[in-house]
Scaffold this active site. Structure first.
Site, PDB file in Angstrom:
ATOM      1  N   GLU A 291       0.814  -1.213   0.000  1.00 27.52           N
ATOM      2  CA  GLU A 291       0.000   0.000   0.000  1.00 27.52           C
ATOM      3  C   GLU A 291       0.851   1.268   0.000  1.00 27.52           C
ATOM      4  OE1 GLU A 291      -2.422  -1.349   3.286  1.00 27.52           O
ATOM      5  OE2 GLU A 291      -1.272  -0.124   4.705  1.00 27.52           O
ATOM      6  N   PRO A 292       1.551   1.532  -1.080  1.00 25.95           N
ATOM      7  CA  PRO A 292       2.345   2.761  -1.143  1.00 25.95           C
ATOM      8  C   PRO A 292       1.492   3.987  -1.466  1.00 25.95           C
ATOM      9  CG  PRO A 292       2.625   1.500  -3.162  1.00 25.95           C
ATOM     10  CD  PRO A 292       1.699   0.713  -2.277  1.00 25.95           C
ATOM     11  N   TYR A 334       8.595  18.046   9.460  1.00 21.28           N
ATOM     12  CA  TYR A 334       9.609  16.982   9.514  1.00 21.28           C
ATOM     13  C   TYR A 334      10.994  17.461   9.090  1.00 21.28           C
ATOM     14  CZ  TYR A 334       5.167  14.571   8.433  1.00 21.28           C
ATOM     15  OH  TYR A 334       3.861  14.161   8.379  1.00 21.28           O
ATOM     16  N   CYS A 361       2.080  33.380  10.149  1.00 21.07           N
ATOM     17  CA  CYS A 361       2.595  34.179  11.265  1.00 21.07           C
ATOM     18  C   CYS A 361       3.390  33.348  12.266  1.00 21.07           C
ATOM     19  CB  CYS A 361       1.442  34.857  11.974  1.00 21.07           C
ATOM     20  SG  CYS A 361       0.337  33.638  12.674  1.00 21.07           S
TER      21      CYS A 361
END
Ligand code: LLP
Length: 433
Positions: A291-292, A334, A361
């Site tokens: 399931e990529p 990340y 902001c």
């Protein structure tokens, strides 16, 4: 602006895009063009920021994952959390992919795109009765990822079929936040708890038809994946009558010019070999699944953003754009790297090292740090590469900003609007005042 020239050109992600993109994507007189239009012309037509997807690259990646295994039967699920645009889902479907879904919303979108219920695998996490009932009623295959959820499903659908997500005790991924296997991960039933799985299944007469795993996202070296496949196959021997095993996604793409491509052909060959050996031991030819998500959609997508202000402090050169983290959160969330190309100066050598920032902001609103670039001008359009996965799907209306439009660059060299930009009125939707 001060000029520093320490950095390398790093053109290879751009080169990869041009090569894979076919005649629809080209550099002409140093300008990066899509369907023979400059980046600027594209954003003038559809607005900025803008997500643009190459149908050619998407189809190619779909075909690669559809042929991942020579072992049969084999099903490649597209993990649609990476990008749920229905026009793209339709393309994945037309290439023969099935799909996995994380929520009723994803099930609904997949159905809308034409996926049949038996082509949808629902892999939820910590869901309530209503979500499970939605999936049961829809008739999709359901995976549960804790003993508690197995019990819950048993109560709701005694005697039904179910898959169980196993945590194989092995994880991988580009960042701790996306490692989904191992003892620190919230996902799956730990692989040492097979007896408990069987006890609950017996209690509710549930038939365990499948096992699934997903060890984490964006690995470029298949070693850990292979170790997890091996462990999963060992665990599967403890279940009598499985119909399928899903080994998950996580296949990485090279976001930087230094990274080399994951060799999915050789990875697939090794998994196929392991499976061929395993079926003789198990005595049944089960369906193998993967399931990529990222591998399917990341590289077809480019985020076009516009430069609105240049600024210098004693420490930094800032390129201020409309590409805030509401549009692409991966760098903020990340520290992810995306190659960024000034579409007007596509192959010019770097002259500065800049901090590319958006219009949100927060100081963490940085798309890139100390990035070697040719000197930009206001109104230049920058292309953020490899943005098709977890780009739009993780975008938000933070700061009451509008989520961008999405455009498909078709095989006919046409630009087709596949999602309208949000409007200001959309921000009022559902508000009660
Ligand atoms: N299956 C399951 C159960 C998953 O949780 C995921 C991703 C996938 C498949 C697909 O993984 P992929 O092939 O795309 O690596 N937002 C992060 C990635 C989070 C992945 C979450 N789960 C990022 O932008 O890097």
């Amino acid at each position: 602006m001060s000029i520093r020239t320490s950095a390398k050109a790093g053109l290879s992600r751009l080169t990869a895009l041009i090569e894979a993109g076919g005649p629809e994507i080209a550099v002409v007189r140093n300008e990066l063009q899509f369907a023979d239009l400059t980046g600027k012309a594209v954003t003038e037509r559809f607005g900025s920021p803008l997500y643009l997807y190459s149908e050619r690259i998407l189809r190619r990646r779909c075909q690669e994952v559809a042929n991942f295994l020579s072992y049969r039967p084999f099903v490649a699920n597209y993990s649609c959390k990476a990008n749920t645009n229905v026009a793209l889902l339709k393309i994945a479907h037309s290439e023969g992919l099935h799909a996995d879904a994380m929520s009723p919303g994803e099930i609904m979108l997949l159905r809308e795109a034409g996926f049949a219920t038996n082509q949808i695998f629902y892999v939820g996490n910590n869901v309530d009765d209503a979500e499970l009932l939605y999936a049961i009623t829809a008739g999709v295959t359901i995976s549960v990822d804790s003993l508690a959820q197995l019990e819950r499903l048993g109560r709701l659908n005694p005697g039904g079929k179910v898959a169980v997500r196993i945590n194989p005790g092995i994880g991988d991924g580009h960042h701790q936040k996306v490692v989904t296997g191992g003892a620190d991960s919230k996902f799956g039933v730990y692989y040492t708890q097979v007896d408990e799985i069987k006890r609950i299944a017996n209690q509710y007469l549930l038939q365990i038809v499948g096992l699934n795993q997903h060890i984490g996202s964006n690995f470029l070296n298949g070693e850990t994946y292979l170790a997890s496949v091996e462990r999963m196959l060992e665990i599967a021997l403890k279940f009598d009558d499985l119909d399928f095993i899903d080994f998950g996604g996580g296949f990485g793409i090279p976001y930087t010019s230094e990274q080399s491509r994951l060799d999915i052909t050789s990875l697939g060959d090794q998994v196929s070999e392991m499976l061929e050996r395993w079926v003789t031991q198990y005595g049944k030819r089960i369906t193998a699944q993967i399931e990529p998500g990222r591998y399917v959609v990341a590289e077809c997508g480019v985020l076009l953003i516009t430069v609105h202000a240049l600024k210098e402090t004693p420490e930094r050169i800032f390129i201020g754009t409309d590409g805030g983290f509401n549009v692409l959160v991966r760098p903020t969330m990340y520290d992810a790297y995306h190659e960024i190309v000034n579409t007007r100066l596509a192959q010019s050598p770097p002259e500065i090292e800049a901090y590319i920032t958006g219009n949100i902001c927060e100081s963490g609103d940085l798309l890139a740090q100390r990035r070697p670039m040719p000197k930009p001008k206001e109104q230049d359009v920058l292309a953020v590469l490899d943005a098709g996965a977890y780009g739009f799907s993780m975008s938000s209306n933070y700061n009451a900003r509008l989520r961008p439009a999405e455009v498909l660059l078709t095989l006919n060299n046409e630009l087709q609007l596949i999602r309208e930009r949000d409007t200001l009125e959309d921000l009022l939707r559902h508000q009660i005042y």
